[in-house]
Design a protein around this motif. Structure first.
Motif, PDB file in Angstrom:
ATOM      1  N   ALA A  62       8.485  12.143  -5.263  1.00 60.11           N
ATOM      2  CA  ALA A  62       7.727  10.967  -4.837  1.00 60.11           C
ATOM      3  C   ALA A  62       7.971   9.784  -5.774  1.00 60.11           C
ATOM      4  O   ALA A  62       8.031   8.629  -5.322  1.00 60.11           O
ATOM      5  N   THR A  63       8.093  10.051  -7.073  1.00 64.68           N
ATOM      6  CA  THR A  63       8.346   8.968  -8.020  1.00 64.68           C
ATOM      7  C   THR A  63       9.730   8.372  -7.807  1.00 64.68           C
ATOM      8  O   THR A  63       9.930   7.158  -7.953  1.00 64.68           O
ATOM      9  N   LEU A  64      10.703   9.208  -7.454  1.00 67.03           N
ATOM     10  CA  LEU A  64      12.031   8.694  -7.115  1.00 67.03           C
ATOM     11  C   LEU A  64      11.948   7.759  -5.908  1.00 67.03           C
ATOM     12  O   LEU A  64      12.556   6.681  -5.900  1.00 67.03           O
ATOM     13  N   ALA A  65      11.175   8.159  -4.890  1.00 65.35           N
ATOM     14  CA  ALA A  65      10.976   7.293  -3.727  1.00 65.35           C
ATOM     15  C   ALA A  65      10.260   6.005  -4.118  1.00 65.35           C
ATOM     16  O   ALA A  65      10.544   4.929  -3.574  1.00 65.35           O
ATOM     17  N   PHE A  66       9.332   6.097  -5.063  1.00 66.49           N
ATOM     18  CA  PHE A  66       8.606   4.919  -5.545  1.00 66.49           C
ATOM     19  C   PHE A  66       9.563   3.918  -6.180  1.00 66.49           C
ATOM     20  O   PHE A  66       9.522   2.714  -5.887  1.00 66.49           O
ATOM     21  N   PHE A  67      10.446   4.391  -7.067  1.00 70.63           N
ATOM     22  CA  PHE A  67      11.397   3.485  -7.711  1.00 70.63           C
ATOM     23  C   PHE A  67      12.376   2.897  -6.700  1.00 70.63           C
ATOM     24  O   PHE A  67      12.805   1.752  -6.844  1.00 70.63           O
ATOM     25  N   ARG A  68      12.720   3.676  -5.667  1.00 76.45           N
ATOM     26  CA  ARG A  68      13.582   3.152  -4.614  1.00 76.45           C
ATOM     27  C   ARG A  68      12.904   1.977  -3.914  1.00 76.45           C
ATOM     28  O   ARG A  68      13.512   0.918  -3.731  1.00 76.45           O
ATOM     29  N   SER A  69      11.637   2.148  -3.525  1.00 69.01           N
ATOM     30  CA  SER A  69      10.913   1.071  -2.847  1.00 69.01           C
ATOM     31  C   SER A  69      10.676  -0.110  -3.773  1.00 69.01           C
ATOM     32  O   SER A  69      10.779  -1.274  -3.359  1.00 69.01           O
ATOM     33  N   LEU A  70      10.359   0.192  -5.038  1.00 71.46           N
ATOM     34  CA  LEU A  70      10.125  -0.882  -6.003  1.00 71.46           C
ATOM     35  C   LEU A  70      11.392  -1.708  -6.199  1.00 71.46           C
ATOM     36  O   LEU A  70      11.343  -2.946  -6.253  1.00 71.46           O
ATOM     37  N   GLY A  71      12.538  -1.036  -6.286  1.00 69.23           N
ATOM     38  CA  GLY A  71      13.791  -1.768  -6.419  1.00 69.23           C
ATOM     39  C   GLY A  71      14.056  -2.648  -5.218  1.00 69.23           C
ATOM     40  O   GLY A  71      14.525  -3.786  -5.360  1.00 69.23           O
ATOM     41  N   GLY A  72      13.749  -2.134  -4.018  1.00 73.79           N
ATOM     42  CA  GLY A  72      13.930  -2.942  -2.817  1.00 73.79           C
ATOM     43  C   GLY A  72      13.071  -4.197  -2.828  1.00 73.79           C
ATOM     44  O   GLY A  72      13.534  -5.286  -2.466  1.00 73.79           O
ATOM     45  N   LEU A  73      11.813  -4.052  -3.270  1.00 72.63           N
ATOM     46  CA  LEU A  73      10.924  -5.219  -3.318  1.00 72.63           C
ATOM     47  C   LEU A  73      11.386  -6.230  -4.362  1.00 72.63           C
ATOM     48  O   LEU A  73      11.320  -7.444  -4.132  1.00 72.63           O
ATOM     49  N   VAL A  74      11.864  -5.737  -5.501  1.00 71.08           N
ATOM     50  CA  VAL A  74      12.408  -6.654  -6.516  1.00 71.08           C
ATOM     51  C   VAL A  74      13.618  -7.389  -5.954  1.00 71.08           C
ATOM     52  O   VAL A  74      13.791  -8.601  -6.159  1.00 71.08           O
ATOM     53  N   GLY A  75      14.461  -6.659  -5.217  1.00 73.63           N
ATOM     54  CA  GLY A  75      15.629  -7.295  -4.628  1.00 73.63           C
ATOM     55  C   GLY A  75      15.268  -8.363  -3.619  1.00 73.63           C
ATOM     56  O   GLY A  75      15.878  -9.445  -3.587  1.00 73.63           O
ATOM     57  N   VAL A  76      14.275  -8.090  -2.767  1.00 73.35           N
ATOM     58  CA  VAL A  76      13.841  -9.065  -1.775  1.00 73.35           C
ATOM     59  C   VAL A  76      13.302 -10.323  -2.450  1.00 73.35           C
ATOM     60  O   VAL A  76      13.669 -11.455  -2.091  1.00 73.35           O
ATOM     61  N   ALA A  77      12.411 -10.123  -3.443  1.00 75.22           N
ATOM     62  CA  ALA A  77      11.825 -11.276  -4.136  1.00 75.22           C
ATOM     63  C   ALA A  77      12.894 -12.056  -4.894  1.00 75.22           C
ATOM     64  O   ALA A  77      12.930 -13.296  -4.859  1.00 75.22           O
ATOM     65  N   GLY A  78      13.771 -11.331  -5.579  1.00 75.07           N
ATOM     66  CA  GLY A  78      14.796 -12.003  -6.370  1.00 75.07           C
ATOM     67  C   GLY A  78      15.795 -12.755  -5.524  1.00 75.07           C
ATOM     68  O   GLY A  78      16.164 -13.900  -5.836  1.00 75.07           O
ATOM     69  N   SER A  79      16.254 -12.153  -4.434  1.00 71.08           N
ATOM     70  CA  SER A  79      17.235 -12.827  -3.586  1.00 71.08           C
ATOM     71  C   SER A  79      16.627 -14.033  -2.887  1.00 71.08           C
ATOM     72  O   SER A  79      17.301 -15.049  -2.680  1.00 71.08           O
ATOM     73  N   ALA A  94       0.819  -1.207   0.000  1.00 73.70           N
ATOM     74  CA  ALA A  94       0.000   0.000   0.000  1.00 73.70           C
ATOM     75  C   ALA A  94       0.856   1.262   0.000  1.00 73.70           C
ATOM     76  O   ALA A  94       0.574   2.222  -0.732  1.00 73.70           O
ATOM     77  N   SER A  95       1.918   1.272   0.808  1.00 71.69           N
ATOM     78  CA  SER A  95       2.753   2.479   0.890  1.00 71.69           C
ATOM     79  C   SER A  95       3.515   2.715  -0.406  1.00 71.69           C
ATOM     80  O   SER A  95       3.630   3.856  -0.866  1.00 71.69           O
ATOM     81  N   THR A  96       4.016   1.655  -1.024  1.00 73.48           N
ATOM     82  CA  THR A  96       4.763   1.818  -2.276  1.00 73.48           C
ATOM     83  C   THR A  96       3.863   2.302  -3.405  1.00 73.48           C
ATOM     84  O   THR A  96       4.230   3.198  -4.169  1.00 73.48           O
ATOM     85  N   ALA A  97       2.679   1.726  -3.514  1.00 75.52           N
ATOM     86  CA  ALA A  97       1.784   2.064  -4.623  1.00 75.52           C
ATOM     87  C   ALA A  97       1.293   3.505  -4.559  1.00 75.52           C
ATOM     88  O   ALA A  97       0.991   4.102  -5.600  1.00 75.52           O
ATOM     89  N   THR A  98       1.200   4.090  -3.376  1.00 69.85           N
ATOM     90  CA  THR A  98       0.620   5.425  -3.256  1.00 69.85           C
ATOM     91  C   THR A  98       1.644   6.556  -3.289  1.00 69.85           C
ATOM     92  O   THR A  98       1.258   7.729  -3.315  1.00 69.85           O
ATOM     93  N   MET A  99       2.916   6.254  -3.306  1.00 76.81           N
ATOM     94  CA  MET A  99       3.932   7.307  -3.278  1.00 76.81           C
ATOM     95  C   MET A  99       3.787   8.322  -4.415  1.00 76.81           C
ATOM     96  O   MET A  99       3.755   9.532  -4.169  1.00 76.81           O
ATOM     97  N   PRO A 100       3.717   7.881  -5.689  1.00 80.81           N
ATOM     98  CA  PRO A 100       3.582   8.878  -6.767  1.00 80.81           C
ATOM     99  C   PRO A 100       2.293   9.691  -6.659  1.00 80.81           C
ATOM    100  O   PRO A 100       2.279  10.866  -7.056  1.00 80.81           O
ATOM    101  N   LEU A 101       1.223   9.100  -6.134  1.00 79.02           N
ATOM    102  CA  LEU A 101      -0.039   9.826  -6.011  1.00 79.02           C
ATOM    103  C   LEU A 101       0.103  11.001  -5.055  1.00 79.02           C
ATOM    104  O   LEU A 101      -0.383  12.106  -5.336  1.00 79.02           O
ATOM    105  N   TYR A 102       0.779  10.797  -3.932  1.00 81.49           N
ATOM    106  CA  TYR A 102       0.990  11.891  -2.985  1.00 81.49           C
ATOM    107  C   TYR A 102       1.796  13.017  -3.629  1.00 81.49           C
ATOM    108  O   TYR A 102       1.515  14.199  -3.416  1.00 81.49           O
ATOM    109  N   GLY A 103       2.804  12.645  -4.400  1.00 81.14           N
ATOM    110  CA  GLY A 103       3.615  13.664  -5.036  1.00 81.14           C
ATOM    111  C   GLY A 103       2.823  14.514  -6.008  1.00 81.14           C
ATOM    112  O   GLY A 103       2.897  15.749  -5.990  1.00 81.14           O
ATOM    113  N   LYS A 104       2.040  13.876  -6.865  1.00 85.76           N
ATOM    114  CA  LYS A 104       1.261  14.616  -7.856  1.00 85.76           C
ATOM    115  C   LYS A 104       0.178  15.460  -7.188  1.00 85.76           C
ATOM    116  O   LYS A 104      -0.024  16.630  -7.548  1.00 85.76           O
ATOM    117  N   LEU A 105      -0.538  14.895  -6.245  1.00 87.36           N
ATOM    118  CA  LEU A 105      -1.604  15.648  -5.577  1.00 87.36           C
ATOM    119  C   LEU A 105      -1.045  16.813  -4.773  1.00 87.36           C
ATOM    120  O   LEU A 105      -1.682  17.866  -4.658  1.00 87.36           O
TER     121      LEU A 105
END
Length: 503
Positions: A404-421, A65-76
């Protein structure tokens, strides 16, 4: 039309900056601590509520939930101002906290943790955006460094506080404690923060918001459920992947024809923003993917107790905090950010390589601990600088959504890393005939599962975890090579819009 309450010409006083910043620190602490405080209380939560098979969703629902909403907060916040969105984020977070503390079963807790995550998605991005509004790029380094240091320290304190609160009171209070703290932050920010963002009568891009959120959540579900709850080629996972793909394609088509899209495609015409987002994603992919298994390595390979393994990880966050503060107070005074980033990623790559070698060749803590510290020191030079670089390169009207989008990609990369590792670790264990199933993540395993894991030969885990460190080394090395291509714009000492050139 600019709001009569908007003041874009009068600089904030030092007193205003200090008051707002104290409120932002409290707000950041809420978000940072809540990501890790729950892990310590999970065994007690299972004891009270049951549902051990779905226990990981207490953490996963919050992160999704927190990752998906980051760009929305930035734009709004670009459209309607920072202060209203701070109220929305903090109130939603506190509402989720109250409901989570009052949960009567695990399903309720998972749902309410998702509500809490909806608010948490705005805490860190909005703090960074507000600092960008109040201070010129040449002055942001010190404050952004403090933000990074606070985030790192709170990530370390989270598990400790979770254990203390759970033992002295109950697990319910790890959520209830947020109420007075969040209220203080909201009052302080509300009283001291002026509205610095030009407010225009704009409509909300509902269609784009829905498409982006569905695509993001579906993609994150594929990452978190693939290989564990669902096999990689199962029908449910394939359907979820197709949903993410279709919504993603529709979203790109939509924003190309929408006058006020939730995520402006013009951001991706800026070379610095694209490279910065990619570097942040790769950096956190390598960091989270490998560091997730530090506790497992210390406990199952080196024989440390759970408490001692937590202390052994401390140098990572302490190093990040120290270098973030030093970077903001000293290095950025020269008005340049790229040299520190290059140095940081080079140090992080070398540290990961040493960790890989140390794990594979049974080196002692004399080798492992300095490498973990060096990793933290290197990464602390990258993250706050990247936020400053992006804010410096974007026009003020896109500062919020860009940050906010930069923070989104940071969190997304972390989740990809967790799943991949996790997939790599399981694959290595299965290839050597040592593990029939997926390993639990640190903080999610019960005593029984960890005991079963410990019964396997330590060399088996040593080899598997060393492989995840090797992959982390390669990912961080890619980030290092990529940042060499990133342009550097001199830091401005004013708030005027930068050049809009694509590079």
């Amino acid at each position: 039309m600019t709001s009569p309450h908007t003041d874009t010409t009068i600089a904030p006083t030092e007193r205003e900056i200090r008051q707002v910043f104290i409120g932002l620190i409290i707000m950041l602490a809420l978000g940072a601590i809540d990501q890790s405080i729950v892990a310590t209380a999970l065994p007690r939560i299972v004891s009270d509520l049951g549902g051990i098979n779905h226990l990981s969703w207490v953490v996963t629902a919050y992160v999704l939930a927190s990752t998906a909403t980051m760009p929305l907060y930035g734009k709004l916040s670009d459209q309607y101002g920072r202060k209203p969105m701070v109220y929305v984020a903090v109130i939603t977070f506190l509402l989720g906290s109250v409901l989570s503390g009052a949960s009567r079963n695990l399903v309720e807790l998972i749902v309410f943790r998702a509500v809490q995550g909806l608010g948490a998605g705005g805490l860190v991005p909005l703090a960074q955006i507000i600092i960008g509004d109040m201070l010129t790029p040449t002055r942001r380094g010190r404050w952004q460094g403090v933000i990074a240091a606070i985030f790192a320290i709170c990530s370390v304190l989270g598990p400790l506080l979770g254990g203390v609160i759970t033992d002295l009171l109950s697990w319910h209070w790890i959520f209830y404690i947020n109420l007075p703290v969040g209220a203080v932050a909201m009052v302080m920010i509300g009283r001291a923060l002026r509205q610095y963002t030009p407010l225009h009568a704009r409509r909300i891009d509902y269609i784009g918001s829905v498409l982006m959120t569905v695509a993001t959540v579906a993609f994150l579900l594929v990452l978190t459920l693939g290989g564990s709850t669902w096999s990689w080629f199962s029908t449910p996972l394939t359907g979820m992947a197709l949903l993410a793909l279709v919504c993603g394609v529709l979203f790109v088509h939509h924003v190309q024809h929408e006058p006020e899209p939730v995520l402006p495609l013009g951001l991706f015409h800026n070379r610095l923003f694209v490279i910065a987002s990619s570097v942040m994603a790769l950096t956190f992919m390598g960091l989270m993917g490998a560091s997730l298994f530090f506790p497992l390595f210390f406990q199952l390979v080196m024989g440390a107790s759970p408490a001692r393994s937590g202390l052994l990880i401390g140098p990572l966050m302490m190093g990040m905090a120290a270098s973030s503060l030093f970077n903001g107070r000293v290095l950025l005074r020269a008005g340049r950010y790229k040299p520190a980033q290059i140095t940081g990623l080079a140090a992080a790559t070398l540290a990961f390589a040493v960790l890989t070698w140390g794990a594979a060749t049974s080196q002692s803590l004399v080798v492992i601990e300095p490498a973990i510290l060096a990793l933290g020191l290197g990464l602390g030079l990258v993250m706050p600088n990247m936020t400053i670089a992006v804010q410096n390169a974007l026009a003020p009207i896109h500062r919020g959504v860009g940050t906010a989008t930069l923070a989104f990609f940071r969190s997304l990369g972390g989740l990809v890393g967790v799943a991949g590792s996790g997939a790599i670790l399981t694959w290595q264990l299965r290839a050597q005939g040592g593990a029939p199933g997926v390993m639990p993540l640190p903080g999610e395993g019960t005593a029984a599962t960890l005991s079963n894991a410990a019964s396997l030969a330590a060399p088996l885990y040593r080899h598997a975890i060393a492989t995840t460190f090797l992959v982390g080394t390669c990912v961080i090395a890619c980030a290092f090579l990529l940042i060499l291509l990133m342009p550097e714009h001199p830091l401005r000492d004013h708030h005027h819009a930068p050049a809009t050139a694509a590079d």
